[in-house]
Design a protein around this motif. Structure first.
Motif, PDB file in Angstrom:
ATOM      1  N   ASP A  41       0.830  -1.210   0.000  1.00 56.35           N
ATOM      2  CA  ASP A  41       0.000   0.000   0.000  1.00 56.35           C
ATOM      3  C   ASP A  41       0.865   1.259   0.000  1.00 56.35           C
ATOM      4  O   ASP A  41       0.596   2.214  -0.740  1.00 56.35           O
ATOM      5  CB  ASP A  41      -0.932   0.015   1.208  1.00 56.35           C
ATOM      6  N   ASN A  43       3.951   1.485  -1.065  1.00 59.22           N
ATOM      7  CA  ASN A  43       4.623   1.557  -2.360  1.00 59.22           C
ATOM      8  C   ASN A  43       3.702   2.102  -3.446  1.00 59.22           C
ATOM      9  O   ASN A  43       4.134   2.873  -4.298  1.00 59.22           O
ATOM     10  CB  ASN A  43       5.147   0.180  -2.763  1.00 59.22           C
ATOM     11  N   GLU A  44       2.435   1.707  -3.421  1.00 54.76           N
ATOM     12  CA  GLU A  44       1.486   2.192  -4.420  1.00 54.76           C
ATOM     13  C   GLU A  44       1.284   3.700  -4.293  1.00 54.76           C
ATOM     14  O   GLU A  44       1.232   4.413  -5.291  1.00 54.76           O
ATOM     15  CB  GLU A  44       0.144   1.456  -4.281  1.00 54.76           C
ATOM     16  N   GLY A  45       1.190   4.192  -3.068  1.00 56.41           N
ATOM     17  CA  GLY A  45       1.077   5.637  -2.858  1.00 56.41           C
ATOM     18  C   GLY A  45       2.302   6.380  -3.345  1.00 56.41           C
ATOM     19  O   GLY A  45       2.204   7.442  -3.979  1.00 56.41           O
ATOM     20  N   ARG A  47       4.380   5.323  -5.641  1.00 58.19           N
ATOM     21  CA  ARG A  47       4.419   5.208  -7.101  1.00 58.19           C
ATOM     22  C   ARG A  47       3.524   6.281  -7.731  1.00 58.19           C
ATOM     23  O   ARG A  47       3.912   6.934  -8.709  1.00 58.19           O
ATOM     24  CB  ARG A  47       3.972   3.819  -7.529  1.00 58.19           C
ATOM     25  N   ALA A  48       2.350   6.498  -7.174  1.00 63.20           N
ATOM     26  CA  ALA A  48       1.439   7.531  -7.696  1.00 63.20           C
ATOM     27  C   ALA A  48       2.058   8.919  -7.538  1.00 63.20           C
ATOM     28  O   ALA A  48       1.980   9.754  -8.449  1.00 63.20           O
ATOM     29  CB  ALA A  48       0.102   7.457  -6.983  1.00 63.20           C
ATOM     30  N   ARG A  49       2.693   9.166  -6.387  1.00 65.59           N
ATOM     31  CA  ARG A  49       3.351  10.455  -6.174  1.00 65.59           C
ATOM     32  C   ARG A  49       4.480  10.663  -7.172  1.00 65.59           C
ATOM     33  O   ARG A  49       4.639  11.743  -7.737  1.00 65.59           O
ATOM     34  CB  ARG A  49       3.904  10.532  -4.751  1.00 65.59           C
ATOM     35  N   ASN A  50       5.273   9.617  -7.423  1.00 63.41           N
ATOM     36  CA  ASN A  50       6.376   9.721  -8.372  1.00 63.41           C
ATOM     37  C   ASN A  50       5.879   9.993  -9.785  1.00 63.41           C
ATOM     38  O   ASN A  50       6.486  10.781 -10.516  1.00 63.41           O
ATOM     39  CB  ASN A  50       7.223   8.444  -8.351  1.00 63.41           C
ATOM     40  N   LEU A  51       4.783   9.355 -10.169  1.00 68.16           N
ATOM     41  CA  LEU A  51       4.222   9.606 -11.500  1.00 68.16           C
ATOM     42  C   LEU A  51       3.744  11.053 -11.631  1.00 68.16           C
ATOM     43  O   LEU A  51       3.939  11.685 -12.665  1.00 68.16           O
ATOM     44  CB  LEU A  51       3.075   8.638 -11.781  1.00 68.16           C
ATOM     45  N   ALA A  52       3.129  11.574 -10.576  1.00 67.63           N
ATOM     46  CA  ALA A  52       2.670  12.967 -10.604  1.00 67.63           C
ATOM     47  C   ALA A  52       3.854  13.918 -10.697  1.00 67.63           C
ATOM     48  O   ALA A  52       3.826  14.900 -11.457  1.00 67.63           O
ATOM     49  CB  ALA A  52       1.823  13.268  -9.373  1.00 67.63           C
TER      50      ALA A  52
END
Length: 109
Positions: A41, A43-45, A47-52
């Motif tokens: 969980d 890591n998923e958060g 990953r989303a922050r890194n994409l943004a």
């Protein structure tokens, strides 16, 4: 016969101990699975922050609109002859007003 039954029960208990309470036992495995779910969980958060952040960096490198938007939002910059209007929620404290004319007059003195 009772002694044999007691001995067999003791052996079964000794065999079961590592299965339930040992280093790689059921309780330890369950705890590790719980930690794995929590880490996934997190890591998923991230990953989303890194994409943004990646999208924002690409936007800042390629276009001027994102740069202008950031300057307006974070630095309160405005264009010449532009009027800034902020609508505050009811009951919110009034912000400090910085007047550019006062700064210009202070520099002349």
């Amino acid at each position: 016969m009772r002694l044999l039954a007691l001995l067999l029960l003791l052996l079964v208990g000794l065999i079961q101990y590592p299965l339930w309470l040992g280093k790689g036992g059921w309780f330890a495995t369950h705890e590790l699975q719980h930690q794995l779910v929590e880490q996934l969980d997190v890591n998923e958060g991230l990953r989303a922050r890194n994409l943004a952040l990646d999208a924002e960096v690409r936007d800042l490198r390629t276009g001027t609109e994102a740069l202008e938007e950031r300057a307006r939002g974070e630095l309160s910059m405005m264009r010449q002859e532009e009027v800034f209007v902020r609508i505050l929620p009811q009951g919110a404290p009034l912000p400090e007003v910085k007047r550019p004319e006062a700064n210009a007059q202070n520099r002349r003195r």
